[in-house]
Every structure is written in structure tokens, then in C-alpha cells.
Design a protein around this motif. Structure first.
Motif, PDB file in Angstrom:
ATOM      1  N   ARG A  11       0.654  -1.074  -0.087  1.00  0.00           N
ATOM      2  CA  ARG A  11       0.015  -0.043  -0.119  1.00  0.00           C
ATOM      3  C   ARG A  11       0.842   1.242  -0.003  1.00  0.00           C
ATOM      4  O   ARG A  11       0.342   2.185  -0.758  1.00  0.00           O
ATOM      5  CB  ARG A  11      -0.844  -0.083   1.129  1.00  0.00           C
ATOM      6  CG  ARG A  11      -2.302  -0.835   1.026  1.00  0.00           C
ATOM      7  CD  ARG A  11      -3.145  -0.553   2.278  1.00  0.00           C
ATOM      8  NE  ARG A  11      -4.333  -1.315   2.053  1.00  0.00           N
ATOM      9  CZ  ARG A  11      -4.767  -2.627   2.056  1.00  0.00           C
ATOM     10  NH1 ARG A  11      -3.563  -3.478   2.749  1.00  0.00           N
ATOM     11  NH2 ARG A  11      -5.868  -3.402   2.092  1.00  0.00           N
ATOM     12  N   GLU A  48      -5.882  12.799  -2.620  1.00  0.00           N
ATOM     13  CA  GLU A  48      -6.331  11.656  -2.135  1.00  0.00           C
ATOM     14  C   GLU A  48      -4.699  10.803  -1.792  1.00  0.00           C
ATOM     15  O   GLU A  48      -4.844  10.085  -0.817  1.00  0.00           O
ATOM     16  CB  GLU A  48      -6.824  11.056  -3.117  1.00  0.00           C
ATOM     17  CG  GLU A  48      -6.911   9.402  -3.121  1.00  0.00           C
ATOM     18  CD  GLU A  48      -7.739   8.742  -2.035  1.00  0.00           C
ATOM     19  OE1 GLU A  48      -7.683   7.685  -1.695  1.00  0.00           O
ATOM     20  OE2 GLU A  48      -8.371   9.395  -1.232  1.00  0.00           O
ATOM     21  N   GLN A  49      -3.949  11.000  -2.570  1.00  0.00           N
ATOM     22  CA  GLN A  49      -2.597  10.285  -2.401  1.00  0.00           C
ATOM     23  C   GLN A  49      -1.236  11.299  -3.080  1.00  0.00           C
ATOM     24  O   GLN A  49      -1.093  11.236  -4.027  1.00  0.00           O
ATOM     25  CB  GLN A  49      -2.416   8.966  -3.155  1.00  0.00           C
ATOM     26  CG  GLN A  49      -1.337   8.082  -2.635  1.00  0.00           C
ATOM     27  CD  GLN A  49      -1.293   6.661  -3.183  1.00  0.00           C
ATOM     28  OE1 GLN A  49      -1.986   6.380  -4.019  1.00  0.00           O
ATOM     29  NE2 GLN A  49      -0.424   5.872  -2.507  1.00  0.00           N
ATOM     30  N   ALA A  57      -2.722   5.786   0.027  1.00  0.00           N
ATOM     31  CA  ALA A  57      -3.823   6.788  -0.174  1.00  0.00           C
ATOM     32  C   ALA A  57      -4.967   6.978   0.944  1.00  0.00           C
ATOM     33  O   ALA A  57      -4.847   5.991   1.797  1.00  0.00           O
ATOM     34  CB  ALA A  57      -4.479   6.233  -1.376  1.00  0.00           C
ATOM     35  N   LYS A  58      -5.454   7.956   1.328  1.00  0.00           N
ATOM     36  CA  LYS A  58      -6.363   8.220   2.230  1.00  0.00           C
ATOM     37  C   LYS A  58      -7.565   7.118   2.283  1.00  0.00           C
ATOM     38  O   LYS A  58      -8.051   6.545   3.450  1.00  0.00           O
ATOM     39  CB  LYS A  58      -7.020   9.622   2.079  1.00  0.00           C
ATOM     40  CG  LYS A  58      -5.958  10.705   2.467  1.00  0.00           C
ATOM     41  CD  LYS A  58      -6.595  12.079   2.214  1.00  0.00           C
ATOM     42  CE  LYS A  58      -5.770  13.186   2.317  1.00  0.00           C
ATOM     43  NZ  LYS A  58      -6.357  14.281   2.167  1.00  0.00           N
ATOM     44  N   SER A  59      -7.983   6.711   1.094  1.00  0.00           N
ATOM     45  CA  SER A  59      -8.983   5.832   1.028  1.00  0.00           C
ATOM     46  C   SER A  59      -8.449   4.370   1.264  1.00  0.00           C
ATOM     47  O   SER A  59      -9.447   3.669   1.474  1.00  0.00           O
ATOM     48  CB  SER A  59      -9.681   5.835  -0.387  1.00  0.00           C
ATOM     49  OG  SER A  59      -8.454   5.305  -1.419  1.00  0.00           O
ATOM     50  N   GLU A  60      -7.368   3.905   1.393  1.00  0.00           N
ATOM     51  CA  GLU A  60      -6.771   2.856   1.845  1.00  0.00           C
ATOM     52  C   GLU A  60      -6.907   2.418   3.283  1.00  0.00           C
ATOM     53  O   GLU A  60      -6.696   1.569   3.844  1.00  0.00           O
ATOM     54  CB  GLU A  60      -5.557   2.697   1.191  1.00  0.00           C
ATOM     55  CG  GLU A  60      -5.292   2.268  -0.340  1.00  0.00           C
ATOM     56  CD  GLU A  60      -6.076   0.794  -0.614  1.00  0.00           C
ATOM     57  OE1 GLU A  60      -5.803  -0.125   0.171  1.00  0.00           O
ATOM     58  OE2 GLU A  60      -6.787   0.991  -1.636  1.00  0.00           O
ATOM     59  N   ARG A  63      -9.655   0.328   4.636  1.00  0.00           N
ATOM     60  CA  ARG A  63      -9.120  -1.095   4.100  1.00  0.00           C
ATOM     61  C   ARG A  63      -8.093  -1.709   4.933  1.00  0.00           C
ATOM     62  O   ARG A  63      -8.069  -3.002   4.964  1.00  0.00           O
ATOM     63  CB  ARG A  63      -9.341  -0.979   2.686  1.00  0.00           C
ATOM     64  CG  ARG A  63     -10.506  -0.622   1.835  1.00  0.00           C
ATOM     65  CD  ARG A  63     -10.272  -0.876   0.351  1.00  0.00           C
ATOM     66  NE  ARG A  63      -9.699   0.119  -0.293  1.00  0.00           N
ATOM     67  CZ  ARG A  63     -10.083   1.250  -0.838  1.00  0.00           C
ATOM     68  NH1 ARG A  63     -11.744   1.153  -0.773  1.00  0.00           N
ATOM     69  NH2 ARG A  63      -9.448   2.184  -1.466  1.00  0.00           N
ATOM     70  N   THR A 100      -7.423  11.962  13.521  1.00  0.00           N
ATOM     71  CA  THR A 100      -7.497  10.926  12.484  1.00  0.00           C
ATOM     72  C   THR A 100      -7.294   9.396  13.058  1.00  0.00           C
ATOM     73  O   THR A 100      -7.943   8.670  13.071  1.00  0.00           O
ATOM     74  CB  THR A 100      -6.580  10.981  11.294  1.00  0.00           C
ATOM     75  OG1 THR A 100      -7.139  12.353  10.680  1.00  0.00           O
ATOM     76  CG2 THR A 100      -7.066   9.803  10.200  1.00  0.00           C
TER      77      THR A 100
END
Length: 269
Positions: A11, A48-49, A57-60, A63, A100
Motif C-alpha cells: 500500500r 487523495e494520495q 492513499a487516504k481511501s486505503e 481497508r 484521525t
């Protein structure tokens, strides 16, 4: 109790393998505990990345957490899988990072200073043309940031605290004993452990972080220690762990620590 708290995976964009590969490597290496601690997203940018070959990436993030927790259950009874994170320390964004991370059940967070004056500590070009005073100023700022990261209370572990020597071995010869001692004094007072990180062997400096001299001073200031291979490929999990343990005992340490649910666990050397 054998442990390794510092591992990465695909990642972050500059490591090989997936999380399961590192867990299996930990089992093969005889570990009882393995910490998964990939590079956190860069929250100081709206992108985002922001750094796709440095941090996830932030969305990772969600996950990543979900995958570690799932594997933690799957491997229960075989190896204790810990949810960790390696976070940069940026003073101007510290509260955003703190908020966060608080939303997730991290066992521990490693705080690492990777940038000084907005330049990577591993960028050896940063030293070109610098005089003695400028070199000392850069080293002093590095240790000031490390001390500030300890004071922040955000981290259970401080990562590779002399890694600025990684691609510039003469860094170790820049005389800054007062700055290093002051950082170690503050770390001792604030309580995070420092890691002995064996990834220095993959850099120009060789060896591991920090130096024996710094470890001797750390012991003097009551700083606790932990272990992290900083593996970016599964074959490096637990790399030189036994040699590190033997050296720590020679220096005078009696135990090292790891963290579970933010709680400190001491393990005799």
C-alpha cells in the motif's frame, strides 16, 4: 516472546508483498508477535494520495485497518498480529493526525521524522555545499523535531532516530552531543520507546539505527527500547533480531517492550 513491530507492504508504494506475506514470514522466523505498520496517508494535503510512492492513499486507511483486524482473527493462536501505523511527524498537522488515528483501534503508532526543512532525510543531495555550521543546524533541527514528537504524546514508538545517516554516513560525524542528549532526556521523560531498526543495513550507512553510542546514552536517560526490522519485503522480517538483543544486553538493557491496545508489555532480553 519474539516480536517485530515494524513492517510494510504494497500500500505504501515502495514495499513488496501483501500483509499475509509478512505474517507468514513472521511465523517462519519464529515470531510470537508481528506488528503491521505501513506508512500512513499524508493528511496535510487535500490530495487523495499526495505521495504515491511514499505513503498509502487516504481511501486505503480503512481497508488497511479492516484487513489487519481480519487477519488478526484468522491467525489467532498461531501468531499475535498487531495493528500499527508508521506516521510522519509534521508539527503543523499534528492535531489532524491525532484526530484521525483516534478513530481506529491501533495497538501502537510509530512516529518517524522523515523530513527536515521540507527535504527528505534520505536525500543525500541536501548536504551538498553545506558548511560545518549549516550541517550542525540541520542535525540540531532533526533532533529538535524528534524531541517534539516525543512531547506530542501521539506515539508509542519513535522510529529510527538517527536515520538521517542512512544515505549520508558522515552525518554521524557531525558533532551534536548536546542536541542528542536533550532529545533523549525528553524521550525518557515522555515515555515512548525508541526502536532498534535494522533497515540501516539496506542503506549506505550499513548497520542499524540508532548507533551503539546513542543506545548507551538512551540507557543513561532511562529510554526504553523496542525492535523493528522496517521490512519492505517479507524476507527481512525479524532481520538481525537476535544480534540486536545480544547487543542490547551488552550495553546494559535488561528488557525491551512492545505495545498491544496502546499498553506497554515488557519482555526480558
Amino acid at each position: 516472546m519474539n516480536f517485530d513491530l515494524h513492517t510494510h507492504h504494497f500500500r505504501c508504494g515502495h514495499a513488496d508483498g501483501n500483509i499475509r506475506d509478512y505474517i507468514e514470514a513472521g511465523i517462519a522466523a519464529g515470531l510470537d508477535v508481528i506488528g503491521i505498520s505501513d506508512h500512513s496517508p499524508y493528511f496535510g494535503s487535500p490530495d487523495e494520495q499526495a505521495f504515491p510512492r511514499i505513503a498509502m492513499a487516504k481511501s486505503e486507511l480503512a481497508r488497511y485497518v479492516q484487513e489487519v483486524l481480519s487477519l488478526q482473527q484468522e491467525y489467532e493462536g498461531r501468531i499475535d498480529v498487531l495493528l500499527g501505523m508508521e506516521s510522519d511527524y509534521f508539527p503543523e498537522h499534528a492535531e489532524l493526525y491525532r484526530k484521525t488515528f483516534a478513530a481506529y483501534p491501533f495497538d501502537y503508532v510509530i512516529g518517524s521524522v522523515h523530513h527536515v526543512e521540507e527535504v527528505s532525510i534520505f536525500n543525500k543531495s541536501r548536504w551538498k555545499g553545506l558548511g560545518t555550521e549549516q550541517q550542525l543546524a540541520a542535525k540540531a533541527e532533526y533532533y529538535r523535531l524528534i524531541a517534539e514528537s516525543a512531547r506530542s504524546g501521539m506515539f508509542q514508538v519513535l522510529g529510527h532516530i538517527d536515520a538521517m545517516k542512512g544515505n549520508y554516513p558522515p552525518f554521524s560525524e557531525i558533532a551534536a552531543p548536546q542536541e542528542i542528549d536533550e532529545a533523549l532526556r525528553i524521550i525518557g521523560e515522555c515515555g515512548p520507546a525508541i526502536e532498534i531498526n535494522t533497515s540501516g543495513g539496506t542503506k549506505l550507512c550499513g548497520g542499524w539505527y540508532p548507533s551503539d553510542e546513542i543506545l548507551e546514552r538512551a540507557l543513561h536517560f532511562g529510554v526504553e527500547v523496542t525492535f523493528g526490522s522496517d521490512a519492505h519485503k517479507p524476507s527481512r522480517v525479524a532481520d538481525q533480531r537476535n544480534q540486536v538483543a545480544a547487543r542490547l544486553k551488552e550495553i546494559g538493557f535488561q528488557y525491551w517492550v512492545y505495545y498491544k491496545q496502546r499498553g506497554k508489555i515488557k519482555v526480558a532480553l
